[in-house]
Design a protein around this motif. Structure first.
Motif, PDB file in Angstrom:
ATOM      1  N   UNK A 386       0.820  -1.211   0.000  1.00 53.61           N
ATOM      2  CA  UNK A 386       0.000   0.000   0.000  1.00 53.61           C
ATOM      3  C   UNK A 386       0.853   1.260   0.000  1.00 53.61           C
ATOM      4  N   UNK A 387       1.897   1.267   0.849  1.00 54.05           N
ATOM      5  CA  UNK A 387       2.792   2.415   0.897  1.00 54.05           C
ATOM      6  C   UNK A 387       3.478   2.613  -0.457  1.00 54.05           C
ATOM      7  N   UNK A 388       3.994   1.502  -1.030  1.00 58.74           N
ATOM      8  CA  UNK A 388       4.719   1.597  -2.296  1.00 58.74           C
ATOM      9  C   UNK A 388       3.824   2.120  -3.415  1.00 58.74           C
ATOM     10  N   UNK A 389       2.613   1.589  -3.523  1.00 55.16           N
ATOM     11  CA  UNK A 389       1.726   2.007  -4.605  1.00 55.16           C
ATOM     12  C   UNK A 389       1.307   3.466  -4.448  1.00 55.16           C
ATOM     13  N   UNK A 390       1.057   3.889  -3.213  1.00 57.55           N
ATOM     14  CA  UNK A 390       0.649   5.276  -2.987  1.00 57.55           C
ATOM     15  C   UNK A 390       1.786   6.244  -3.297  1.00 57.55           C
ATOM     16  N   UNK A 391       2.991   5.952  -2.790  1.00 55.98           N
ATOM     17  CA  UNK A 391       4.136   6.831  -3.037  1.00 55.98           C
ATOM     18  C   UNK A 391       4.476   6.857  -4.520  1.00 55.98           C
ATOM     19  N   UNK A 392       4.465   5.675  -5.162  1.00 51.77           N
ATOM     20  CA  UNK A 392       4.800   5.610  -6.590  1.00 51.77           C
ATOM     21  C   UNK A 392       3.807   6.403  -7.435  1.00 51.77           C
ATOM     22  N   UNK A 393       2.540   6.397  -7.014  1.00 48.72           N
ATOM     23  CA  UNK A 393       1.521   7.129  -7.765  1.00 48.72           C
ATOM     24  C   UNK A 393       1.848   8.624  -7.820  1.00 48.72           C
ATOM     25  N   UNK A 394       2.257   9.160  -6.683  1.00 46.25           N
ATOM     26  CA  UNK A 394       2.562  10.592  -6.634  1.00 46.25           C
ATOM     27  C   UNK A 394       3.955  10.895  -7.210  1.00 46.25           C
ATOM     28  N   UNK A 395       4.919  10.016  -6.914  1.00 44.67           N
ATOM     29  CA  UNK A 395       6.293  10.284  -7.346  1.00 44.67           C
ATOM     30  C   UNK A 395       6.456  10.088  -8.842  1.00 44.67           C
ATOM     31  N   UNK A 396       5.697   9.173  -9.424  1.00 50.66           N
ATOM     32  CA  UNK A 396       5.895   8.856 -10.842  1.00 50.66           C
ATOM     33  C   UNK A 396       5.070   9.687 -11.798  1.00 50.66           C
ATOM     34  N   UNK A 397       4.265  10.633 -11.288  1.00 47.89           N
ATOM     35  CA  UNK A 397       3.430  11.440 -12.168  1.00 47.89           C
ATOM     36  C   UNK A 397       4.272  12.294 -13.117  1.00 47.89           C
ATOM     37  N   UNK A 398       3.771  12.420 -14.347  1.00 48.23           N
ATOM     38  CA  UNK A 398       4.379  13.309 -15.336  1.00 48.23           C
ATOM     39  C   UNK A 398       3.299  14.228 -15.880  1.00 48.23           C
ATOM     40  N   UNK A 399       3.731  15.246 -16.596  1.00 53.95           N
ATOM     41  CA  UNK A 399       2.749  16.152 -17.211  1.00 53.95           C
ATOM     42  C   UNK A 399       1.970  15.455 -18.295  1.00 53.95           C
ATOM     43  N   UNK A 400       2.565  14.381 -18.848  1.00 55.16           N
ATOM     44  CA  UNK A 400       1.846  13.546 -19.815  1.00 55.16           C
ATOM     45  C   UNK A 400       1.119  12.462 -19.037  1.00 55.16           C
ATOM     46  N   UNK A 401      -0.184  12.550 -18.959  1.00 58.95           N
ATOM     47  CA  UNK A 401      -0.960  11.623 -18.122  1.00 58.95           C
ATOM     48  C   UNK A 401      -0.854  10.185 -18.576  1.00 58.95           C
ATOM     49  N   UNK A 402      -0.384   9.951 -19.792  1.00 57.16           N
ATOM     50  CA  UNK A 402      -0.261   8.577 -20.296  1.00 57.16           C
ATOM     51  C   UNK A 402       1.044   7.936 -19.868  1.00 57.16           C
ATOM     52  N   UNK A 403       1.917   8.712 -19.235  1.00 61.96           N
ATOM     53  CA  UNK A 403       3.220   8.194 -18.839  1.00 61.96           C
ATOM     54  C   UNK A 403       3.331   8.125 -17.325  1.00 61.96           C
ATOM     55  N   UNK A 404       4.193   7.225 -16.885  1.00 69.00           N
ATOM     56  CA  UNK A 404       4.494   7.116 -15.454  1.00 69.00           C
ATOM     57  C   UNK A 404       5.999   6.900 -15.350  1.00 69.00           C
ATOM     58  N   UNK A 405       6.655   7.719 -14.582  1.00 69.53           N
ATOM     59  CA  UNK A 405       8.113   7.740 -14.621  1.00 69.53           C
ATOM     60  C   UNK A 405       8.724   7.504 -13.252  1.00 69.53           C
ATOM     61  N   UNK A 406       9.742   6.682 -13.205  1.00 68.34           N
ATOM     62  CA  UNK A 406      10.602   6.462 -12.040  1.00 68.34           C
ATOM     63  C   UNK A 406       9.826   6.141 -10.756  1.00 68.34           C
ATOM     64  N   UNK A 407       9.338   4.898 -10.625  1.00 68.35           N
ATOM     65  CA  UNK A 407       8.700   4.514  -9.356  1.00 68.35           C
ATOM     66  C   UNK A 407       9.706   4.602  -8.218  1.00 68.35           C
ATOM     67  N   UNK A 408       9.259   5.076  -7.074  1.00 64.57           N
ATOM     68  CA  UNK A 408      10.162   5.266  -5.934  1.00 64.57           C
ATOM     69  C   UNK A 408      10.508   3.928  -5.280  1.00 64.57           C
ATOM     70  N   UNK A 432      21.345   5.422  -6.080  1.00 69.77           N
ATOM     71  CA  UNK A 432      22.613   5.807  -6.704  1.00 69.77           C
ATOM     72  C   UNK A 432      22.708   7.328  -6.894  1.00 69.77           C
ATOM     73  N   UNK A 433      21.575   7.949  -7.105  1.00 68.86           N
ATOM     74  CA  UNK A 433      21.567   9.394  -7.341  1.00 68.86           C
ATOM     75  C   UNK A 433      20.320  10.009  -6.707  1.00 68.86           C
ATOM     76  N   UNK A 434      20.390  10.372  -5.419  1.00 64.00           N
ATOM     77  CA  UNK A 434      19.215  10.930  -4.748  1.00 64.00           C
ATOM     78  C   UNK A 434      18.679  12.202  -5.401  1.00 64.00           C
ATOM     79  N   UNK A 435      19.465  12.837  -6.276  1.00 67.48           N
ATOM     80  CA  UNK A 435      18.984  14.041  -6.946  1.00 67.48           C
ATOM     81  C   UNK A 435      17.843  13.734  -7.911  1.00 67.48           C
ATOM     82  N   UNK A 436      17.607  12.450  -8.208  1.00 65.42           N
ATOM     83  CA  UNK A 436      16.503  12.079  -9.083  1.00 65.42           C
ATOM     84  C   UNK A 436      15.166  12.025  -8.343  1.00 65.42           C
ATOM     85  N   UNK A 437      15.222  12.179  -7.027  1.00 65.61           N
ATOM     86  CA  UNK A 437      13.960  12.188  -6.262  1.00 65.61           C
ATOM     87  C   UNK A 437      13.172  13.431  -6.655  1.00 65.61           C
ATOM     88  N   UNK A 438      11.908  13.224  -6.970  1.00 67.12           N
ATOM     89  CA  UNK A 438      11.059  14.323  -7.402  1.00 67.12           C
ATOM     90  C   UNK A 438      10.381  14.970  -6.203  1.00 67.12           C
TER      91      UNK A 438
END
Length: 588
Positions: A386-408, A432-438
């Motif tokens: 539940x935690x993973x799916x919820x965090x990934x939903x918010x973290x992976x959002x892009x301006x293109x609603x058809x895409x999902x990027x970089x699950x946390x 490896x690169x915490x700067x990729x955290x959105x």
């Protein structure tokens, strides 16, 4: 017989009877500390009297006594107290087994503490909140990555420890199966010896004590039913326990055909079959060991191609004990035995297999606590997924609603599908690169990002009501979000966040409910162990007052029998003097 020689025989009988009584008293004293020993008593009765009156002789009316004899060596035992004690031992055994492992589960969750999951969840959300305040710094991103890694590692560790506890319970069940079969075999052997001695007209008191002692031990493992038969024999079964799954007509000990009896076997493994593509077929190979003896492969038997549902597989995994005959052949529920060939057993359905599932005793405790462990494993998996799916939903959002990027969060294979507590990790790219955290509303944070709205939304998941309790292992993110999180909505910053659902729970509350449930279960087990201990002490004291050896009483009896022995010796001495007068005095 009358006269001096009759009196001599009376004295002799008194000496022999009291000597036997002294022997019994000595036996009692010697076994004061012997576990399971029942006090014995030499019961005396008058010997057959000598009838003197007749039609021609009425000078000596009545009957002349001929002395005393030991009628039997009686065993002082109250069978009703035995029954009560065995019932309560079964209840105590159940809750002792539960108490032992529930304490271990409490140790795994280690709540409340500064290193437990609840604290790590708090630090996880706090790190995201701090990140939202200082999104331009690398330190806050590193803190998010490290706190997330610590949380994922603790979920992995919790899952591993819970599985170890379940494995430990199964190891104890395996040992119990072996021990119980040995006890039953001893009871069966004693039963046959007792019958033989009783048929000869004797009382096998010590053998019966040993048998009762073994039955007491057996009753702490599962509920037993004892049917008494002629010549002090018994038959042993579980017919009064409707949950035990006893095959039709199965006895553990019986008088007629004592070798045609039931025993128990341990299920060592439940192996899932897979097709050529590696997908489960729904069929399993069930490996069990005859009589629970895993020391030799000759005892290994495989039941092949058994179709099991997930619930049936879980039931068998938690039970682990089968009914077999004395040779270890599988017993079906209808009572028929299935002999294994060199390749094992084929053509068996789950509905044919007689699983041993007693309603009391240590077996019940160890089996039921596995159900609890499975429940806590499932809840921990739900929490992780539940935690993973919820965090990934918010973290992976892009301006293109058809895409999902970089699950946390991902599993150890780098995929979101199949995440549970055993394999949840932070995405390697992020570690490896915490700067990729959105942390911003934008898809990819530019250097010097000043927008922490996405991080704030993720921190806000702490207060969102989610249907974590409804997750299953195959559930997709889309189903979880839409069915159990109320779907998505845009917040005031234009970020899609979880809408929440009124029948859901906050992450913290869900975990707190787990810990509270565990605490209640452990308190109940501890309370029942204490109550049963007090009750058993009462019954045990009652039995000891009946069957136990009192040294004061035995010493009193010893003095009594000694004086009687001396008095009878005096009778013989007196008769000897009288006979001397008659035999030698007449010559003078």
């Amino acid at each position: 017989m009358s006269g001096l020689f009759g009196t001599l025989n009376i004295g002799k009988s008194g000496i022999f009877a009291n000597q036997r009584a002294i022997d019994v008293t000595g036996h009692n004293i010697a076994n004061t500390k012997t576990p399971g020993y029942s006090r014995q008593r030499a019961e005396m009765q008058t010997r057959r009297p000598f009838c003197t009156p007749s039609m021609n002789n009425a000078a000596e009316p009545g009957q002349l006594g001929t002395g005393v004899e030991i009628s039997q060596i009686a065993r002082i035992r109250d069978s009703f107290l035995d029954y009560q004690i065995r019932v309560e031992m079964g209840t105590q055994g159940r809750y002792q087994g539960r108490d032992k492992f529930l304490r271990e589960i409490e140790g795994v969750f280690n709540e409340p503490s500064e290193t437990g999951l609840s604290t790590l969840f708090g630090k996880f959300f706090d790190a995201w909140h701090q990140f939202s305040k200082q999104p331009e710094t690398s330190n806050t991103r590193t803190m998010v990555a490290e706190q997330s890694k610590a949380l994922a590692s603790e979920l992995n560790h919790t899952y591993s420890q819970l599985n170890k506890i379940k494995g430990n319970a199964q190891d104890i069940i395996k040992q119990k199966v072996f021990d119980v079969n040995n006890i039953i075999n001893q009871v069966n052997q004693l039963n046959q010896e007792i019958i033989q001695i009783s048929v000869a007209g004797n009382n096998p008191n010590d053998l019966m004590d040993r048998r009762d002692y073994l039955l007491d031990q057996l009753s702490s493992n599962f509920g037993i039913t004892i049917d008494k038969k002629d010549f002090n024999a018994i038959e042993l079964n579980t017919k009064e326990d409707k949950e035990a799954g006893s095959p039709k007509g199965a006895n553990l000990v019986q008088v007629i055909d004592p070798d045609n009896v039931a025993r128990f076997a341990y299920i060592q493994d439940i192996q899932a079959q897979k097709d050529d593509k590696g997908n489960p077929t729904g069929k399993y190979d069930i490996v069990y060991y005859k009589n629970g003896d895993t020391t030799t492969e000759s005892n290994r038997v495989v039941i092949k191609d058994v179709e099991l549902t997930d619930e049936q597989k879980k039931e068998m995994d938690e039970c682990r004990v089968l009914w077999t005959d004395k040779s270890g052949n599988l017993l079906k529920k209808d009572g028929g035995a299935v002999n294994a060939d060199k390749d094992g057993i084929s053509g068996i359905k789950f509905s044919d297999i007689a699983l041993f599932k007693p309603s009391s005793g240590e077996f019940k405790g160890y089996m039921s606590v596995q159900q609890d462990v499975d429940g806590y494993i499932d809840r921990t998996n739900n929490l992780a997924k539940g935690l993973a799916l919820a965090v990934n939903t918010l973290h992976g959002q892009t301006t293109d609603s058809s895409k999902d990027d970089l699950p946390f969060f991902v599993n150890k294979d780098g995929q979101e599908n199949g995440i549970d507590a055993s394999n949840i990790v932070v995405n390697k790219e992020i570690m490896d690169n915490p700067m990729k955290i959105k942390g911003s509303k934008l898809d990819v944070p530019p250097s010097g990002e000043s927008d922490g709205k996405r991080a704030l939304a993720i921190a806000g998941l702490r207060d969102v009501l989610m249907g974590i309790q409804n997750i299953n292992s195959n559930m997709s993110r889309e189903d979880f979000i839409n069915k159990f999180c109320g779907g998505l909505k845009e917040n005031e910053y234009g970020i899609k966040v979880l809408n929440g659902t009124t029948d859901g729970m906050k992450v913290d509350n869900y975990f707190k409910d787990m810990v509270d449930t565990l605490g209640i279960q452990e308190q109940e087990a501890r309370r029942m162990v204490k109550n049963q201990s007090d009750l058993l002490n009462t019954f045990t004291q009652s039995r000891a007052s009946v069957s136990g050896v009192s040294l004061d009483e035995e010493m009193t009896n010893l003095v009594q029998f000694q004086h009687a022995y001396v008095a009878n010796s005096k009778i013989i001495s007196t008769v000897d003097e009288l006979l001397d007068v008659i035999v030698n005095g007449l010559k003078r």
